[in-house]
Design a protein around this motif. Sequence first.
Motif, PDB file in Angstrom:
ATOM      1  N   THR A 210       0.832  -1.207   0.000  1.00 43.67           N
ATOM      2  CA  THR A 210       0.000   0.000   0.000  1.00 43.67           C
ATOM      3  C   THR A 210       0.865   1.255   0.000  1.00 43.67           C
ATOM      4  O   THR A 210       0.585   2.224  -0.726  1.00 43.67           O
ATOM      5  CB  THR A 210      -0.926   0.004   1.229  1.00 43.67           C
ATOM      6  N   ALA A 211       1.934   1.240   0.809  1.00 45.85           N
ATOM      7  CA  ALA A 211       2.833   2.394   0.857  1.00 45.85           C
ATOM      8  C   ALA A 211       3.514   2.611  -0.487  1.00 45.85           C
ATOM      9  O   ALA A 211       3.645   3.755  -0.959  1.00 45.85           O
ATOM     10  CB  ALA A 211       3.873   2.194   1.955  1.00 45.85           C
ATOM     11  N   ALA A 212       3.942   1.517  -1.124  1.00 49.21           N
ATOM     12  CA  ALA A 212       4.611   1.639  -2.421  1.00 49.21           C
ATOM     13  C   ALA A 212       3.660   2.187  -3.477  1.00 49.21           C
ATOM     14  O   ALA A 212       4.031   3.056  -4.295  1.00 49.21           O
ATOM     15  CB  ALA A 212       5.154   0.279  -2.846  1.00 49.21           C
ATOM     16  N   LEU A 213       2.413   1.709  -3.489  1.00 50.93           N
ATOM     17  CA  LEU A 213       1.433   2.206  -4.456  1.00 50.93           C
ATOM     18  C   LEU A 213       1.117   3.678  -4.212  1.00 50.93           C
ATOM     19  O   LEU A 213       0.946   4.462  -5.164  1.00 50.93           O
ATOM     20  CB  LEU A 213       0.157   1.365  -4.375  1.00 50.93           C
ATOM     21  N   TYR A 214       1.029   4.050  -2.939  1.00 57.31           N
ATOM     22  CA  TYR A 214       0.758   5.455  -2.615  1.00 57.31           C
ATOM     23  C   TYR A 214       1.881   6.352  -3.131  1.00 57.31           C
ATOM     24  O   TYR A 214       1.636   7.403  -3.744  1.00 57.31           O
ATOM     25  CB  TYR A 214       0.597   5.606  -1.103  1.00 57.31           C
ATOM     26  N   LEU A 215       3.127   5.953  -2.876  1.00 60.09           N
ATOM     27  CA  LEU A 215       4.261   6.744  -3.354  1.00 60.09           C
ATOM     28  C   LEU A 215       4.267   6.833  -4.875  1.00 60.09           C
ATOM     29  O   LEU A 215       4.558   7.887  -5.451  1.00 60.09           O
ATOM     30  CB  LEU A 215       5.569   6.128  -2.852  1.00 60.09           C
ATOM     31  N   TRP A 216       3.941   5.720  -5.524  1.00 64.01           N
ATOM     32  CA  TRP A 216       3.967   5.709  -6.988  1.00 64.01           C
ATOM     33  C   TRP A 216       2.929   6.660  -7.579  1.00 64.01           C
ATOM     34  O   TRP A 216       3.252   7.503  -8.428  1.00 64.01           O
ATOM     35  CB  TRP A 216       3.745   4.294  -7.497  1.00 64.01           C
ATOM     36  N   PHE A 217       1.687   6.521  -7.127  1.00 69.62           N
ATOM     37  CA  PHE A 217       0.614   7.298  -7.747  1.00 69.62           C
ATOM     38  C   PHE A 217       0.574   8.747  -7.265  1.00 69.62           C
ATOM     39  O   PHE A 217       0.097   9.622  -7.991  1.00 69.62           O
ATOM     40  CB  PHE A 217      -0.739   6.627  -7.473  1.00 69.62           C
ATOM     41  N   GLN A 218       1.075   9.023  -6.059  1.00 65.60           N
ATOM     42  CA  GLN A 218       1.005  10.382  -5.540  1.00 65.60           C
ATOM     43  C   GLN A 218       2.241  11.216  -5.862  1.00 65.60           C
ATOM     44  O   GLN A 218       2.154  12.442  -5.951  1.00 65.60           O
ATOM     45  CB  GLN A 218       0.792  10.345  -4.017  1.00 65.60           C
ATOM     46  N   PHE A 219       3.394  10.599  -6.052  1.00 70.33           N
ATOM     47  CA  PHE A 219       4.627  11.360  -6.222  1.00 70.33           C
ATOM     48  C   PHE A 219       5.398  10.966  -7.479  1.00 70.33           C
ATOM     49  O   PHE A 219       5.701  11.819  -8.318  1.00 70.33           O
ATOM     50  CB  PHE A 219       5.529  11.178  -4.987  1.00 70.33           C
ATOM     51  N   ILE A 220       5.723   9.688  -7.605  1.00 69.13           N
ATOM     52  CA  ILE A 220       6.612   9.283  -8.695  1.00 69.13           C
ATOM     53  C   ILE A 220       5.932   9.419 -10.049  1.00 69.13           C
ATOM     54  O   ILE A 220       6.479  10.025 -10.986  1.00 69.13           O
ATOM     55  CB  ILE A 220       7.096   7.836  -8.471  1.00 69.13           C
ATOM     56  N   SER A 221       4.723   8.851 -10.180  1.00 67.68           N
ATOM     57  CA  SER A 221       4.042   8.903 -11.472  1.00 67.68           C
ATOM     58  C   SER A 221       3.731  10.332 -11.916  1.00 67.68           C
ATOM     59  O   SER A 221       3.982  10.690 -13.074  1.00 67.68           O
ATOM     60  CB  SER A 221       2.758   8.069 -11.415  1.00 67.68           C
ATOM     61  N   PRO A 222       3.197  11.221 -11.033  1.00 66.05           N
ATOM     62  CA  PRO A 222       2.967  12.609 -11.473  1.00 66.05           C
ATOM     63  C   PRO A 222       4.250  13.311 -11.891  1.00 66.05           C
ATOM     64  O   PRO A 222       4.252  14.092 -12.855  1.00 66.05           O
ATOM     65  CB  PRO A 222       2.339  13.267 -10.241  1.00 66.05           C
ATOM     66  N   ARG A 223       5.364  13.073 -11.194  1.00 61.12           N
ATOM     67  CA  ARG A 223       6.621  13.717 -11.563  1.00 61.12           C
ATOM     68  C   ARG A 223       7.094  13.247 -12.928  1.00 61.12           C
ATOM     69  O   ARG A 223       7.547  14.049 -13.749  1.00 61.12           O
ATOM     70  CB  ARG A 223       7.675  13.425 -10.497  1.00 61.12           C
TER      71      ARG A 223
END
Length: 228
Positions: free
Chosen positions: A204-217
């Motif tokens: 869940t933490a990894a998905l949150y980081l991906w969709f909230q920070f990494i993917s938008p960047r």
Amino acid sequence: MAVTGSLGTWQLSRAAEKQALEDLIEARASLPAWDEQTLTQTQDLNAGLHRPVRLQGEWVSENSVFLDNRPMGGHSGFILVTPLRLKGDDQSILVQRGWVPRDFGDRTRVPAVATPTGLVTVAGRLAPPPSQLFELGEAQPGAIRQNIVLPAFATETGLALMQASVLQTGPPDAALQRDWPRFAAGVAKHQGYAFQWFAMCTTTAALYLWFQFISPRRKRRTDGPEFR
């Protein structure tokens, strides 16, 4: 994440409790054996569960019971339970003497097991009363039974039964096997559940980081002026 993390922590605490219980049982198993006098003078029998006993008394063989549907080693059979009237006392205790196979040709037939007369010495470990299995309807009297309910059995036999039993140990004899299972509190099960909850928390933490920070960047970079 908070929920799955807390559930993982809770499972680890349960595993620690179960491990402490297993350690306590192993510690009690190494204590000196109680004799019949110590046993009858003990106020809280639960404090002595799983410790060795070496009791003298006389078998009350006429009140022996074959507990049905008690497997051992993958085979179906009975656990033979006989009250032992303790030496120098009016109290008796149920002894789970061992396992015997059943006769599938005649399900009402009980195995022939010799019971010594006179004073005997029984070595074993103190245990709770025989476990209760699911039973349809009321318990029926007789040599073969599904369960023993201590208060009712005490009334039926007229014996002053202690609120415990003894798992008789020692080598098997000609009729009885005593390959009692080792107590397991299920520590590994709780550790496995904890791993699953922590894995879900990490995912869940990894998905949150991906969709909230990494993917938008990454998206902003690909949509920048140099790509227009």
